[in-house]
Design a protein around this motif. Structure first.
Motif, PDB file in Angstrom:
ATOM      1  N   GLY A 190      -3.437   1.712  -4.687  1.00 47.23           N
ATOM      2  CA  GLY A 190      -3.393   0.318  -4.260  1.00 47.23           C
ATOM      3  C   GLY A 190      -2.667   0.163  -2.930  1.00 47.23           C
ATOM      4  O   GLY A 190      -3.063  -0.648  -2.078  1.00 47.23           O
ATOM      5  N   HIS A 191      -1.592   0.921  -2.734  1.00 44.18           N
ATOM      6  CA  HIS A 191      -0.884   0.890  -1.451  1.00 44.18           C
ATOM      7  C   HIS A 191      -1.787   1.394  -0.329  1.00 44.18           C
ATOM      8  O   HIS A 191      -1.780   0.846   0.783  1.00 44.18           O
ATOM      9  N   TYR A 192      -2.549   2.438  -0.631  1.00 43.24           N
ATOM     10  CA  TYR A 192      -3.470   2.977   0.375  1.00 43.24           C
ATOM     11  C   TYR A 192      -4.499   1.916   0.779  1.00 43.24           C
ATOM     12  O   TYR A 192      -4.781   1.725   1.975  1.00 43.24           O
ATOM     13  N   TYR A 193      -5.046   1.193  -0.207  1.00 43.63           N
ATOM     14  CA  TYR A 193      -6.081   0.212   0.126  1.00 43.63           C
ATOM     15  C   TYR A 193      -5.496  -1.072   0.684  1.00 43.63           C
ATOM     16  O   TYR A 193      -6.215  -1.840   1.332  1.00 43.63           O
ATOM     17  N   TRP A 194      -4.210  -1.309   0.485  1.00 45.04           N
ATOM     18  CA  TRP A 194      -3.588  -2.423   1.213  1.00 45.04           C
ATOM     19  C   TRP A 194      -3.664  -2.118   2.713  1.00 45.04           C
ATOM     20  O   TRP A 194      -4.026  -2.980   3.513  1.00 45.04           O
ATOM     21  N   VAL A 198      -6.460  -4.627   3.810  1.00 38.81           N
ATOM     22  CA  VAL A 198      -5.693  -5.819   4.186  1.00 38.81           C
ATOM     23  C   VAL A 198      -5.168  -5.680   5.607  1.00 38.81           C
ATOM     24  O   VAL A 198      -5.530  -6.450   6.499  1.00 38.81           O
ATOM     25  N   ARG A 199      -4.326  -4.670   5.830  1.00 45.61           N
ATOM     26  CA  ARG A 199      -3.742  -4.477   7.170  1.00 45.61           C
ATOM     27  C   ARG A 199      -4.815  -4.238   8.225  1.00 45.61           C
ATOM     28  O   ARG A 199      -4.874  -4.930   9.235  1.00 45.61           O
ATOM     29  N   ASP A 200      -5.671  -3.241   7.970  1.00 41.63           N
ATOM     30  CA  ASP A 200      -6.687  -2.889   8.961  1.00 41.63           C
ATOM     31  C   ASP A 200      -7.922  -3.782   8.883  1.00 41.63           C
ATOM     32  O   ASP A 200      -8.759  -3.758   9.788  1.00 41.63           O
ATOM     33  N   GLY A 201      -8.036  -4.541   7.796  1.00 41.52           N
ATOM     34  CA  GLY A 201      -9.211  -5.390   7.615  1.00 41.52           C
ATOM     35  C   GLY A 201      -9.015  -6.821   8.056  1.00 41.52           C
ATOM     36  O   GLY A 201      -9.892  -7.672   7.829  1.00 41.52           O
ATOM     37  N   GLY A 202      -7.883  -7.111   8.684  1.00 45.75           N
ATOM     38  CA  GLY A 202      -7.639  -8.463   9.187  1.00 45.75           C
ATOM     39  C   GLY A 202      -7.441  -9.500   8.094  1.00 45.75           C
ATOM     40  O   GLY A 202      -7.760 -10.677   8.280  1.00 45.75           O
ATOM     41  N   LYS A 203      -6.879  -9.075   6.951  1.00 51.60           N
ATOM     42  CA  LYS A 203      -6.722  -9.982   5.816  1.00 51.60           C
ATOM     43  C   LYS A 203      -5.261 -10.327   5.527  1.00 51.60           C
ATOM     44  O   LYS A 203      -4.945 -10.817   4.432  1.00 51.60           O
ATOM     45  N   ILE A 204      -4.355 -10.074   6.467  1.00 45.32           N
ATOM     46  CA  ILE A 204      -2.934 -10.247   6.171  1.00 45.32           C
ATOM     47  C   ILE A 204      -2.591 -11.703   5.870  1.00 45.32           C
ATOM     48  O   ILE A 204      -1.853 -11.989   4.924  1.00 45.32           O
ATOM     49  N   GLU A 205      -3.112 -12.636   6.642  1.00 46.61           N
ATOM     50  CA  GLU A 205      -2.781 -14.050   6.390  1.00 46.61           C
ATOM     51  C   GLU A 205      -3.312 -14.497   5.033  1.00 46.61           C
ATOM     52  O   GLU A 205      -2.628 -15.220   4.300  1.00 46.61           O
ATOM     53  N   TRP A 248       4.179  -6.002  -1.531  1.00 47.77           N
ATOM     54  CA  TRP A 248       3.406  -4.759  -1.540  1.00 47.77           C
ATOM     55  C   TRP A 248       3.270  -4.215  -2.959  1.00 47.77           C
ATOM     56  O   TRP A 248       2.209  -3.743  -3.352  1.00 47.77           O
ATOM     57  N   GLU A 249       4.351  -4.278  -3.732  1.00 46.33           N
ATOM     58  CA  GLU A 249       4.300  -3.788  -5.100  1.00 46.33           C
ATOM     59  C   GLU A 249       3.500  -4.739  -5.988  1.00 46.33           C
ATOM     60  O   GLU A 249       2.820  -4.306  -6.926  1.00 46.33           O
ATOM     61  N   ASP A 250       3.564  -6.014  -5.690  1.00 48.89           N
ATOM     62  CA  ASP A 250       2.756  -6.984  -6.424  1.00 48.89           C
ATOM     63  C   ASP A 250       1.272  -6.684  -6.229  1.00 48.89           C
ATOM     64  O   ASP A 250       0.480  -6.679  -7.183  1.00 48.89           O
ATOM     65  N   PHE A 251       0.901  -6.388  -4.991  1.00 54.31           N
ATOM     66  CA  PHE A 251      -0.493  -6.048  -4.711  1.00 54.31           C
ATOM     67  C   PHE A 251      -0.888  -4.756  -5.429  1.00 54.31           C
ATOM     68  O   PHE A 251      -1.957  -4.678  -6.045  1.00 54.31           O
ATOM     69  N   ALA A 252      -0.036  -3.726  -5.354  1.00 51.53           N
ATOM     70  CA  ALA A 252      -0.367  -2.439  -5.967  1.00 51.53           C
ATOM     71  C   ALA A 252      -0.485  -2.556  -7.481  1.00 51.53           C
ATOM     72  O   ALA A 252      -1.365  -1.955  -8.098  1.00 51.53           O
ATOM     73  N   GLU A 253       0.397  -3.334  -8.099  1.00 46.74           N
ATOM     74  CA  GLU A 253       0.323  -3.545  -9.543  1.00 46.74           C
ATOM     75  C   GLU A 253      -0.932  -4.323  -9.907  1.00 46.74           C
ATOM     76  O   GLU A 253      -1.603  -4.023 -10.904  1.00 46.74           O
ATOM     77  N   SER A 254      -1.267  -5.322  -9.113  1.00 49.42           N
ATOM     78  CA  SER A 254      -2.472  -6.112  -9.370  1.00 49.42           C
ATOM     79  C   SER A 254      -3.724  -5.273  -9.129  1.00 49.42           C
ATOM     80  O   SER A 254      -4.708  -5.381  -9.872  1.00 49.42           O
ATOM     81  N   TRP A 255      -3.691  -4.432  -8.105  1.00 46.70           N
ATOM     82  CA  TRP A 255      -4.805  -3.536  -7.824  1.00 46.70           C
ATOM     83  C   TRP A 255      -5.047  -2.596  -8.998  1.00 46.70           C
ATOM     84  O   TRP A 255      -6.180  -2.416  -9.457  1.00 46.70           O
ATOM     85  N   LEU A 338      -5.930 -11.202  -8.966  1.00 45.01           N
ATOM     86  CA  LEU A 338      -7.055 -10.330  -9.299  1.00 45.01           C
ATOM     87  C   LEU A 338      -8.322 -10.790  -8.575  1.00 45.01           C
ATOM     88  O   LEU A 338      -9.139  -9.970  -8.149  1.00 45.01           O
ATOM     89  N   ALA A 339      -8.469 -12.102  -8.421  1.00 44.18           N
ATOM     90  CA  ALA A 339      -9.639 -12.635  -7.709  1.00 44.18           C
ATOM     91  C   ALA A 339      -9.599 -12.244  -6.235  1.00 44.18           C
ATOM     92  O   ALA A 339     -10.631 -11.928  -5.640  1.00 44.18           O
ATOM     93  N   PHE A 340      -8.407 -12.259  -5.651  1.00 44.71           N
ATOM     94  CA  PHE A 340      -8.268 -11.836  -4.257  1.00 44.71           C
ATOM     95  C   PHE A 340      -8.713 -10.383  -4.102  1.00 44.71           C
ATOM     96  O   PHE A 340      -9.459 -10.036  -3.178  1.00 44.71           O
ATOM     97  N   ILE A 341      -8.273  -9.534  -5.023  1.00 46.93           N
ATOM     98  CA  ILE A 341      -8.638  -8.120  -4.956  1.00 46.93           C
ATOM     99  C   ILE A 341     -10.127  -7.930  -5.215  1.00 46.93           C
ATOM    100  O   ILE A 341     -10.788  -7.130  -4.541  1.00 46.93           O
ATOM    101  N   HIS A 342     -10.665  -8.678  -6.167  1.00 45.01           N
ATOM    102  CA  HIS A 342     -12.099  -8.594  -6.457  1.00 45.01           C
ATOM    103  C   HIS A 342     -12.914  -8.937  -5.212  1.00 45.01           C
ATOM    104  O   HIS A 342     -13.875  -8.241  -4.867  1.00 45.01           O
ATOM    105  N   ARG A 343     -12.516  -9.991  -4.510  1.00 42.02           N
ATOM    106  CA  ARG A 343     -13.198 -10.392  -3.276  1.00 42.02           C
ATOM    107  C   ARG A 343     -13.044  -9.319  -2.210  1.00 42.02           C
ATOM    108  O   ARG A 343     -13.985  -8.995  -1.489  1.00 42.02           O
ATOM    109  N   LEU A 344     -11.840  -8.791  -2.104  1.00 44.58           N
ATOM    110  CA  LEU A 344     -11.552  -7.767  -1.102  1.00 44.58           C
ATOM    111  C   LEU A 344     -12.458  -6.551  -1.299  1.00 44.58           C
ATOM    112  O   LEU A 344     -13.034  -6.020  -0.351  1.00 44.58           O
TER     113      LEU A 344
END
Length: 373
Positions: A190-194, A198-205, A248-255, A338-344
């Motif tokens: 999950g950290h790798y895909y952040w 997210v970082r490289d995909g222009g999704k930070i905001e 970051w950990e919230d994203f990785a846990e959700s991922w 989870l919906a954010f990650i699903h969309r991502l």
């Protein structure tokens, strides 16, 4: 994950099988066809019955009983699509290291199965990518303790995590209701895909709107978490106590949780699982896993199938005197993550045109789903 079938005799095959128990042919996973295949020897190569027009060989780690994936016979690498991501493996002169690494590889192959089916980027060093996905599997030494984690595309897994007794000690010490090898892989990737999505995909905001500001100092957040623990009401907004530590950990846990859901629902779909309690009031407890989760476009549909399944498996576990198989609560805030990650995930897939409204744009629907639990 799903069940498979021997092309020679129709025997049920599992993802970890290396041999068909009925016809005794060797079997291996064929990632290009997303299936387990019985194989027959053909000189120095193998004929895969699921793709008999091509020649294959087993991954080089097959000889170490650490892989059952097939590689095109013409491929330049001796390793399969899962093992070519290994950067460091342990010293096998210690038999315990080999046994633990074999268990780690089993979990890693399940991870790679899901990543490949989701069409996520999985670059290797051979691709020339500046940040390939790589794994280090390391054993601790008296003077150097190995910690499981992620750093610039490199995921380190401590061999200690493959020891059931040691992992249980850590699970209890850290007050974690769920700690598995596969869970570690899903969290760390999950950290790798952040970084990638997210970082490289222009999704930070967009990320910050759901998870919060990740620029908050990570080390300070880590120290505060281990000193003070999670807030008392953490279940209102987070899938785990650890997720409260930092965005970051919230994203990785959700991922990781998203991958849990997708993989488990695929198996439920394979079994054509139908949850229909013999009760007068069954609203929120009934579901039929009649759709492949990889094709589901919205999280609302995923949750309508997922939540009844969790009720059923937890109830079965309690009947055996075991703790809940699924020790989580999915609040509306967690479902929005989870919906954010699903969309991502869906938006990065080749040919994707998006997945429609975000979960946060359907608060009423999500509240109704959650209220049924």
């Amino acid at each position: 994950m799903k069940l498979f079938e021997c092309q020679n005799c129709s025997q049920v095959l599992f993802f970890e099988n290396t041999l068909c128990e009925r016809c005794h042919l060797q079997v291996g996973y064929l990632p290009s066809k997303e299936t387990m295949s019985a194989v027959k020897p053909n000189g120095s190569t193998w004929i895969a019955l699921a793709d008999s027009d091509n020649q294959y060989r087993f991954c080089a780690n097959w000889e170490l009983q650490a892989c059952n994936w097939l590689v095109d016979a013409s491929a330049a690498t001796p390793y399969c699509q899962a093992c070519e991501h290994n950067r460091t493996v342990p010293d096998f002169s210690d038999p315990s290291n080999l046994a633990r690494w074999q268990r780690i590889e089993e979990a890693k192959r399940r991870l790679m199965y899901t990543l490949l089916k989701l069409r996520l980027p999985v670059p290797t060093r051979a691709d020339g990518d500046p940040e390939p996905l790589l794994f280090d599997f390391l054993a601790s030494a008296p003077q150097a303790k190995v910690l499981t984690g992620h750093d610039d595309g490199i995921i380190t897994i401590s061999l200690q995590e493959a020891d059931d007794a040691e992992r249980e000690k850590l699970r209890t010490k850290l007050h974690e209701p769920y700690r598995t090898l596969l869970g570690h892989f899903r969290h760390e990737v999950g950290h790798y895909y952040w970084d990638r999505l997210v970082r490289d995909g222009g999704k930070i905001e967009a990320f910050r709107e759901v998870f919060g500001d990740e620029t908050f100092d990570y080390n300070s957040a880590l120290q505060a978490h281990y000193q003070n623990g999670a807030p008392a009401n953490w279940r209102d907004s987070f899938v785990s106590a650890y997720a409260t530590m930092h965005p970051w950990e919230d994203f990785a846990e959700s991922w990781a949780h998203y991958l849990h859901v997708i993989d488990t629902l695929e198996m439920a779909h394979t079994f054509n699982l139908r949850i229909a309690p013999r009760l007068a009031a069954t609203e929120g407890l009934s579901a039929t896993a009649d759709r492949n989760p990889y094709t589901i476009a919205d999280v609302e549909t995923l949750m309508r199938e997922w939540i009844p399944v969790t009720f059923a498996v937890n109830s079965l576990n309690r009947s055996m005197g075991q703790p809940d198989l699924y020790p989580f609560v999915l609040s509306p805030a967690v479902i929005s993550k989870l919906a954010f990650i699903h969309r991502l995930v869906k938006d990065q897939a080749p040919g994707s045109e998006g997945t429609g409204p975000a979960a946060s744009e359907k608060p009423g629907i999500l509240r109704r789903i959650f209220a049924k639990n």
